[in-house]
Motif scaffolding. Sequence first.
Motif, mmCIF file in Angstrom:
data_model
loop_
_atom_site.group_PDB
_atom_site.id
_atom_site.type_symbol
_atom_site.label_atom_id
_atom_site.label_comp_id
_atom_site.label_asym_id
_atom_site.label_seq_id
_atom_site.Cartn_x
_atom_site.Cartn_y
_atom_site.Cartn_z
ATOM 1 N N UNK A 25 25.446 41.328 40.095
ATOM 2 C CA UNK A 25 26.605 42.310 39.841
ATOM 3 C C UNK A 25 28.044 42.147 39.727
ATOM 4 N N UNK A 26 27.872 43.595 38.496
ATOM 5 C CA UNK A 26 29.817 43.863 38.100
ATOM 6 C C UNK A 26 29.830 44.969 38.876
ATOM 7 N N UNK A 27 31.509 44.441 38.695
ATOM 8 C CA UNK A 27 32.266 45.941 39.458
ATOM 9 C C UNK A 27 33.610 46.214 38.309
ATOM 10 N N UNK A 28 33.550 48.068 38.990
ATOM 11 C CA UNK A 28 34.417 48.262 37.781
ATOM 12 C C UNK A 28 36.164 47.944 38.074
ATOM 13 N N UNK A 29 36.919 48.370 36.952
ATOM 14 C CA UNK A 29 38.260 47.668 36.809
ATOM 15 C C UNK A 29 38.751 49.296 37.693
ATOM 16 N N UNK A 30 39.801 49.325 37.580
ATOM 17 C CA UNK A 30 41.416 49.701 38.008
ATOM 18 C C UNK A 30 41.638 51.169 37.131
ATOM 19 N N UNK A 67 34.175 55.800 44.142
ATOM 20 C CA UNK A 67 34.747 57.154 44.506
ATOM 21 C C UNK A 67 35.903 56.623 44.156
ATOM 22 N N UNK A 68 36.621 56.334 44.029
ATOM 23 C CA UNK A 68 38.231 56.313 43.576
ATOM 24 C C UNK A 68 38.714 55.318 43.156
ATOM 25 N N UNK A 69 38.751 54.420 42.228
ATOM 26 C CA UNK A 69 39.377 53.330 41.688
ATOM 27 C C UNK A 69 40.975 52.875 42.090
ATOM 28 N N UNK A 70 41.321 54.484 41.924
ATOM 29 C CA UNK A 70 42.373 53.589 42.470
ATOM 30 C C UNK A 70 43.161 53.739 44.036
ATOM 31 N N UNK A 71 42.006 53.527 44.454
ATOM 32 C CA UNK A 71 42.196 53.545 46.107
ATOM 33 C C UNK A 71 42.386 52.095 47.008
ATOM 34 N N UNK A 72 42.379 52.152 47.693
ATOM 35 C CA UNK A 72 42.988 50.105 48.331
ATOM 36 C C UNK A 72 42.019 49.569 47.812
ATOM 37 N N UNK A 73 42.222 48.322 47.265
ATOM 38 C CA UNK A 73 40.726 47.136 47.272
ATOM 39 C C UNK A 73 40.803 47.280 48.732
ATOM 40 N N UNK A 74 41.522 46.773 50.247
ATOM 41 C CA UNK A 74 40.666 46.642 50.966
ATOM 42 C C UNK A 74 38.980 47.163 50.874
ATOM 43 N N UNK A 75 39.650 48.992 51.332
ATOM 44 C CA UNK A 75 38.737 49.419 51.557
ATOM 45 C C UNK A 75 37.195 49.757 49.913
ATOM 46 N N UNK A 76 36.864 49.100 48.769
ATOM 47 C CA UNK A 76 36.730 49.537 48.039
ATOM 48 C C UNK A 76 35.157 48.436 48.239
ATOM 49 N N UNK A 77 36.026 47.691 48.841
ATOM 50 C CA UNK A 77 35.428 46.079 49.305
ATOM 51 C C UNK A 77 34.370 46.540 50.117
ATOM 52 N N UNK A 101 33.331 41.117 38.926
ATOM 53 C CA UNK A 101 34.058 42.066 38.281
ATOM 54 C C UNK A 101 35.071 42.407 37.090
ATOM 55 N N UNK A 102 35.507 43.653 36.966
ATOM 56 C CA UNK A 102 36.380 43.594 35.873
ATOM 57 C C UNK A 102 37.829 43.890 36.447
ATOM 58 N N UNK A 103 39.088 42.893 35.558
ATOM 59 C CA UNK A 103 40.262 43.392 36.338
ATOM 60 C C UNK A 103 40.060 43.762 38.132
ATOM 61 N N UNK A 104 40.238 44.932 38.548
ATOM 62 C CA UNK A 104 40.881 45.207 39.779
ATOM 63 C C UNK A 104 39.509 44.694 40.102
ATOM 64 N N UNK A 105 38.204 45.129 39.987
ATOM 65 C CA UNK A 105 37.020 44.622 40.131
ATOM 66 C C UNK A 105 36.875 43.612 40.300
ATOM 67 N N UNK A 132 39.874 38.812 33.326
ATOM 68 C CA UNK A 132 40.894 39.425 33.342
ATOM 69 C C UNK A 132 41.834 39.704 34.547
ATOM 70 N N UNK A 133 41.108 39.264 35.221
ATOM 71 C CA UNK A 133 41.655 39.543 37.167
ATOM 72 C C UNK A 133 42.797 39.465 36.929
ATOM 73 N N UNK A 134 43.729 40.206 37.944
ATOM 74 C CA UNK A 134 45.621 39.826 38.536
ATOM 75 C C UNK A 134 45.500 39.186 39.233
#
Length: 227
Positions: A25-30, A67-77, A101-105, A132-134
Amino acid sequence: MWQLPNGFAHVFYGEGHPGVFRPVIMADGFNLGRSDLKWLYAGLDRDYPLLGNMRRRGRTVILLGFDERSASILDNAEAAIACIMRTQAEQLGDARLMVGGFSMGGLVTRYALARMESERMDHRTTAYFSWDSPHRGAVIPVGVQAFAHFIPVANDFARQMNSPAARQTLWRHYDPKSGEIGIAPERKEFLEKLAEVGNWPRIPRIFALANGRGDGTGPAVPPARPR
């Protein structure tokens, strides 16, 4: 395609298998807006056929989008947790999962796995990776952030810099309403939520991946387990 809470996933079976087998499983980034997983697949298979090679080895590749990549990390989790559970329900065989995942993912899946462990949910994941996740905070010069808001027309970069995900990940954030520079309240809350679930998943092995210079020469920095 799977529909998930706050997101969705594209599932690509490996060669020789009619269903989910040895899944990754690979999650998209910001970014702004809905994930474009066709673009993500093309990018990951362009210079080096990463996904193609995994599929040729029989692995199922699952790209997780939001659905929204800039939404809260907690919601996208929530999308990440649902994707992990759906993968387990549909997979053939008993191979453990690889999740990341990548970056934010990478932050989304880090929190999702750690939360599942804290709630005694069996994620059956053998390896967690972030690309490359911060983890210690994203760095975008505050002058650049501020300038985006001084532009006299609405612009996407300003929206990005003041989005929930940006406020959670930026090491230092420029607040366009108050003009203050510092750690955003949303980041403090995110770090507190992360600490509540143990900061990191403890069951899987943890891998950090970083894009290099492009000539195969790495930095003179020894690898280490994140703290």
